[in-house]
Design a protein around this motif. Structure first.
Motif, PDB file in Angstrom:
ATOM      1  N   ALA A  52       0.825  -1.203   0.000  1.00 32.38           N
ATOM      2  CA  ALA A  52       0.000   0.000   0.000  1.00 32.38           C
ATOM      3  C   ALA A  52       0.861   1.256   0.000  1.00 32.38           C
ATOM      4  O   ALA A  52       0.531   2.252  -0.654  1.00 32.38           O
ATOM      5  CB  ALA A  52      -0.924  -0.004   1.218  1.00 32.38           C
ATOM      6  N   ILE A  53       1.972   1.233   0.726  1.00 32.22           N
ATOM      7  CA  ILE A  53       2.878   2.381   0.754  1.00 32.22           C
ATOM      8  C   ILE A  53       3.480   2.606  -0.629  1.00 32.22           C
ATOM      9  O   ILE A  53       3.553   3.747  -1.115  1.00 32.22           O
ATOM     10  CB  ILE A  53       3.977   2.177   1.812  1.00 32.22           C
ATOM     11  CG1 ILE A  53       3.374   2.292   3.220  1.00 32.22           C
ATOM     12  CG2 ILE A  53       5.098   3.199   1.639  1.00 32.22           C
ATOM     13  CD1 ILE A  53       4.338   1.960   4.336  1.00 32.22           C
ATOM     14  N   ASP A  54       3.917   1.541  -1.288  1.00 31.48           N
ATOM     15  CA  ASP A  54       4.471   1.670  -2.634  1.00 31.48           C
ATOM     16  C   ASP A  54       3.450   2.286  -3.584  1.00 31.48           C
ATOM     17  O   ASP A  54       3.783   3.180  -4.373  1.00 31.48           O
ATOM     18  CB  ASP A  54       4.909   0.296  -3.161  1.00 31.48           C
ATOM     19  CG  ASP A  54       6.158  -0.222  -2.470  1.00 31.48           C
ATOM     20  OD1 ASP A  54       6.863   0.589  -1.841  1.00 31.48           O
ATOM     21  OD2 ASP A  54       6.424  -1.435  -2.565  1.00 31.48           O
ATOM     22  N   GLN A  55       2.217   1.819  -3.526  1.00 30.86           N
ATOM     23  CA  GLN A  55       1.173   2.344  -4.406  1.00 30.86           C
ATOM     24  C   GLN A  55       0.882   3.808  -4.101  1.00 30.86           C
ATOM     25  O   GLN A  55       0.712   4.620  -5.013  1.00 30.86           O
ATOM     26  CB  GLN A  55      -0.094   1.508  -4.261  1.00 30.86           C
ATOM     27  CG  GLN A  55       0.037   0.090  -4.793  1.00 30.86           C
ATOM     28  CD  GLN A  55      -1.188  -0.758  -4.507  1.00 30.86           C
ATOM     29  OE1 GLN A  55      -2.094  -0.342  -3.786  1.00 30.86           O
ATOM     30  NE2 GLN A  55      -1.230  -1.954  -5.070  1.00 30.86           N
ATOM     31  N   ALA A  56       0.828   4.144  -2.813  1.00 29.52           N
ATOM     32  CA  ALA A  56       0.534   5.526  -2.427  1.00 29.52           C
ATOM     33  C   ALA A  56       1.648   6.461  -2.858  1.00 29.52           C
ATOM     34  O   ALA A  56       1.387   7.580  -3.318  1.00 29.52           O
ATOM     35  CB  ALA A  56       0.324   5.610  -0.909  1.00 29.52           C
ATOM     36  N   LEU A  57       2.887   6.009  -2.722  1.00 30.46           N
ATOM     37  CA  LEU A  57       4.011   6.849  -3.134  1.00 30.46           C
ATOM     38  C   LEU A  57       3.967   7.126  -4.629  1.00 30.46           C
ATOM     39  O   LEU A  57       4.201   8.257  -5.071  1.00 30.46           O
ATOM     40  CB  LEU A  57       5.338   6.173  -2.762  1.00 30.46           C
ATOM     41  CG  LEU A  57       5.718   6.197  -1.284  1.00 30.46           C
ATOM     42  CD1 LEU A  57       6.973   5.368  -1.047  1.00 30.46           C
ATOM     43  CD2 LEU A  57       5.940   7.634  -0.816  1.00 30.46           C
ATOM     44  N   ARG A  58       3.665   6.098  -5.419  1.00 28.68           N
ATOM     45  CA  ARG A  58       3.586   6.304  -6.866  1.00 28.68           C
ATOM     46  C   ARG A  58       2.469   7.275  -7.207  1.00 28.68           C
ATOM     47  O   ARG A  58       2.602   8.124  -8.082  1.00 28.68           O
ATOM     48  CB  ARG A  58       3.365   4.972  -7.576  1.00 28.68           C
ATOM     49  CG  ARG A  58       4.592   4.072  -7.567  1.00 28.68           C
ATOM     50  CD  ARG A  58       4.450   2.955  -8.579  1.00 28.68           C
ATOM     51  NE  ARG A  58       3.348   2.059  -8.273  1.00 28.68           N
ATOM     52  CZ  ARG A  58       3.471   0.979  -7.519  1.00 28.68           C
ATOM     53  NH1 ARG A  58       4.649   0.664  -6.991  1.00 28.68           N
ATOM     54  NH2 ARG A  58       2.432   0.188  -7.295  1.00 28.68           N
ATOM     55  N   SER A  59       1.342   7.160  -6.512  1.00 28.21           N
ATOM     56  CA  SER A  59       0.215   8.052  -6.772  1.00 28.21           C
ATOM     57  C   SER A  59       0.552   9.483  -6.391  1.00 28.21           C
ATOM     58  O   SER A  59       0.267  10.425  -7.147  1.00 28.21           O
ATOM     59  CB  SER A  59      -1.009   7.579  -5.994  1.00 28.21           C
ATOM     60  OG  SER A  59      -2.093   8.470  -6.170  1.00 28.21           O
ATOM     61  N   LEU A  60       1.186   9.669  -5.233  1.00 23.55           N
ATOM     62  CA  LEU A  60       1.531  11.009  -4.792  1.00 23.55           C
ATOM     63  C   LEU A  60       2.553  11.644  -5.716  1.00 23.55           C
ATOM     64  O   LEU A  60       2.485  12.839  -6.019  1.00 23.55           O
ATOM     65  CB  LEU A  60       2.058  10.971  -3.352  1.00 23.55           C
ATOM     66  CG  LEU A  60       1.026  10.633  -2.273  1.00 23.55           C
ATOM     67  CD1 LEU A  60       1.710  10.450  -0.927  1.00 23.55           C
ATOM     68  CD2 LEU A  60      -0.030  11.731  -2.185  1.00 23.55           C
ATOM     69  N   GLU A  61       3.518  10.856  -6.167  1.00 23.61           N
ATOM     70  CA  GLU A  61       4.520  11.383  -7.091  1.00 23.61           C
ATOM     71  C   GLU A  61       3.882  11.823  -8.398  1.00 23.61           C
ATOM     72  O   GLU A  61       4.247  12.832  -8.985  1.00 23.61           O
ATOM     73  CB  GLU A  61       5.595  10.324  -7.356  1.00 23.61           C
ATOM     74  CG  GLU A  61       6.557  10.121  -6.205  1.00 23.61           C
ATOM     75  CD  GLU A  61       7.574   9.042  -6.485  1.00 23.61           C
ATOM     76  OE1 GLU A  61       7.454   8.390  -7.542  1.00 23.61           O
ATOM     77  OE2 GLU A  61       8.475   8.860  -5.667  1.00 23.61           O
ATOM     78  N   TRP A  62       2.890  11.044  -8.864  1.00 18.02           N
ATOM     79  CA  TRP A  62       2.264  11.360 -10.135  1.00 18.02           C
ATOM     80  C   TRP A  62       1.444  12.642 -10.051  1.00 18.02           C
ATOM     81  O   TRP A  62       1.458  13.474 -10.956  1.00 18.02           O
ATOM     82  CB  TRP A  62       1.388  10.197 -10.579  1.00 18.02           C
ATOM     83  CG  TRP A  62       0.705  10.474 -11.884  1.00 18.02           C
ATOM     84  CD1 TRP A  62      -0.603  10.782 -12.096  1.00 18.02           C
ATOM     85  CD2 TRP A  62       1.315  10.476 -13.184  1.00 18.02           C
ATOM     86  NE1 TRP A  62      -0.845  10.975 -13.429  1.00 18.02           N
ATOM     87  CE2 TRP A  62       0.310  10.797 -14.123  1.00 18.02           C
ATOM     88  CE3 TRP A  62       2.609  10.248 -13.627  1.00 18.02           C
ATOM     89  CZ2 TRP A  62       0.564  10.895 -15.485  1.00 18.02           C
ATOM     90  CZ3 TRP A  62       2.857  10.336 -14.986  1.00 18.02           C
ATOM     91  CH2 TRP A  62       1.854  10.664 -15.907  1.00 18.02           C
ATOM     92  N   HIS A  63       0.719  12.828  -8.957  1.00 15.39           N
ATOM     93  CA  HIS A  63      -0.157  13.988  -8.846  1.00 15.39           C
ATOM     94  C   HIS A  63       0.587  15.232  -8.381  1.00 15.39           C
ATOM     95  O   HIS A  63       0.113  16.340  -8.587  1.00 15.39           O
ATOM     96  CB  HIS A  63      -1.305  13.686  -7.889  1.00 15.39           C
ATOM     97  CG  HIS A  63      -2.274  12.683  -8.438  1.00 15.39           C
ATOM     98  ND1 HIS A  63      -3.074  12.936  -9.516  1.00 15.39           N
ATOM     99  CD2 HIS A  63      -2.549  11.409  -8.068  1.00 15.39           C
ATOM    100  CE1 HIS A  63      -3.822  11.890  -9.793  1.00 15.39           C
ATOM    101  NE2 HIS A  63      -3.524  10.944  -8.942  1.00 15.39           N
ATOM    102  N   ASP A  64       1.746  15.089  -7.764  1.00 17.87           N
ATOM    103  CA  ASP A  64       2.536  16.226  -7.302  1.00 17.87           C
ATOM    104  C   ASP A  64       3.588  16.550  -8.352  1.00 17.87           C
ATOM    105  O   ASP A  64       4.459  15.720  -8.626  1.00 17.87           O
ATOM    106  CB  ASP A  64       3.192  15.885  -5.963  1.00 17.87           C
ATOM    107  CG  ASP A  64       4.091  17.001  -5.449  1.00 17.87           C
ATOM    108  OD1 ASP A  64       4.858  16.742  -4.513  1.00 17.87           O
ATOM    109  OD2 ASP A  64       4.036  18.121  -5.998  1.00 17.87           O
ATOM    110  N   PRO A  65       3.562  17.732  -8.957  1.00 16.68           N
ATOM    111  CA  PRO A  65       4.551  18.047  -9.998  1.00 16.68           C
ATOM    112  C   PRO A  65       5.997  17.970  -9.504  1.00 16.68           C
ATOM    113  O   PRO A  65       6.885  17.592 -10.258  1.00 16.68           O
ATOM    114  CB  PRO A  65       4.166  19.461 -10.435  1.00 16.68           C
ATOM    115  CG  PRO A  65       3.307  20.007  -9.342  1.00 16.68           C
ATOM    116  CD  PRO A  65       2.605  18.827  -8.745  1.00 16.68           C
ATOM    117  N   LYS A  66       6.223  18.318  -8.241  1.00 20.98           N
ATOM    118  CA  LYS A  66       7.587  18.214  -7.707  1.00 20.98           C
ATOM    119  C   LYS A  66       8.041  16.761  -7.694  1.00 20.98           C
ATOM    120  O   LYS A  66       9.182  16.445  -8.062  1.00 20.98           O
ATOM    121  CB  LYS A  66       7.652  18.787  -6.285  1.00 20.98           C
ATOM    122  CG  LYS A  66       7.629  20.294  -6.202  1.00 20.98           C
ATOM    123  CD  LYS A  66       7.793  20.763  -4.765  1.00 20.98           C
ATOM    124  CE  LYS A  66       9.131  20.325  -4.196  1.00 20.98           C
ATOM    125  NZ  LYS A  66       9.313  20.777  -2.804  1.00 20.98           N
TER     126      LYS A  66
END
Length: 274
Positions: free
Chosen positions: A185-199
């Motif tokens: 779940a952490i891996d999936q959340a990190l990928r999602s956050l990276e995708w939606h956050d331009p930084k």
């Protein structure tokens, strides 16, 4: 707070000592045709949880929807809403502790952002589905059978289950289950956050393609302190790849990253030379 948790356990009359439990890794699927007596069925669920309840009534309560109580008022058992309340607090504690240890260099803001992504209802429902928790829910006949797969019902039942695990076995019982559920779940959340956050997107691309981490610098602050406007540039190595403005450093930084993504053509799947 510690004394409060201890008092809860004492009120339920469960000793602090915890018997050794066999390690359980992964979640094996169940046959949809399985039909077991309640006690045997609960043993199957306990095996999936990696924990054998000393007080089975806690587990049964965690699985009991209020619609069941409405139709069986004389059974002498509560619905799972009180356990849900407790489980919500336990989940936040366990997830917060895991993230605190897993990411020692992260700021409070980043930890909070990731924790929020992990404890939202959609994620809890997915964890409940992984356990096939809906199969054990006790629902009233007036409740549609579809409630067994309804995300909100599953999310509530999952929190109630954590509350029951905590009361029966303390934090170790909850952590044993979450240690199996959290990493993916952490891996999936990190990928999602990276995708939606331009930084995050820019950093992921820059490190992978150029082997460098973007650096942000404030190049101008205009206006009075109560209405300042910041200008931020983002550099990869010595190259300025984007610039942005905003009412705060954070806003200007995100805008700089967003403009860099456009300039570099990353949104089209690769870098374009300018």
């Amino acid at each position: 707070m510690g004394n409060w948790w201890a008092r809860i356990r004492e009120l339920w009359g469960h000793p602090r000592e915890k018997p050794e439990q066999p390690a359980s890794h992964g979640l094996s699927p169940l046959s949809p045709q399985a039909s077991l007596p309640e006690e045997d069925s609960l043993s199957v669920l306990e095996k999936r949880l990696g924990w054998s309840f000393r007080n089975r009534s806690l587990l049964i309560e965690a699985l009991t929807h209020r619609s069941y109580i409405n139709e069986h008022p004389n059974e002498g058992i509560h619905d799972n809403e009180r356990l849900e309340f407790l489980g919500d607090a336990v989940l936040q504690l366990v997830v917060s502790t895991d993230l605190f240890r897993r990411f020692p260099e992260w700021s409070e803001g980043r930890l909070t952002e990731l924790r929020t992504a992990l404890i939202r209802g959609e994620r809890l429902a997915l964890w409940a589905e992984a356990l096939e928790l809906g199969r054990w829910l006790r629902l009233g006949k007036g409740e549609a059978e579809g409630a067994r797969t309804r995300p909100s019902v599953l999310a509530d039942a999952f929190e109630a289950l954590l509350g029951a695990l905590y009361l029966d076995g303390g934090l170790p019982a909850v952590e044993r289950l979450m240690d199996r559920l959290l990493p993916e779940a952490i891996d999936q959340a990190l990928r999602s956050l990276e995708w939606h956050d331009p930084k995050g997107r820019l950093q992921h691309w820059s490190q992978a393609v150029r082997g460098k981490t973007p650096v942000y610098r404030v190049v101008a602050v205009e206006g009075p302190p109560h209405a300042a406007r910041f200008t931020v540039q983002v550099l990869i190595g010595d190259e300025v790849v984007g610039e942005g403005q905003g009412a705060s450093k954070r806003e200007a930084t995100r805008e700089a990253a967003r403009n860099a993504l456009i300039r570099l053509g990353i949104e089209n799947g690769g870098e374009t030379e300018s």
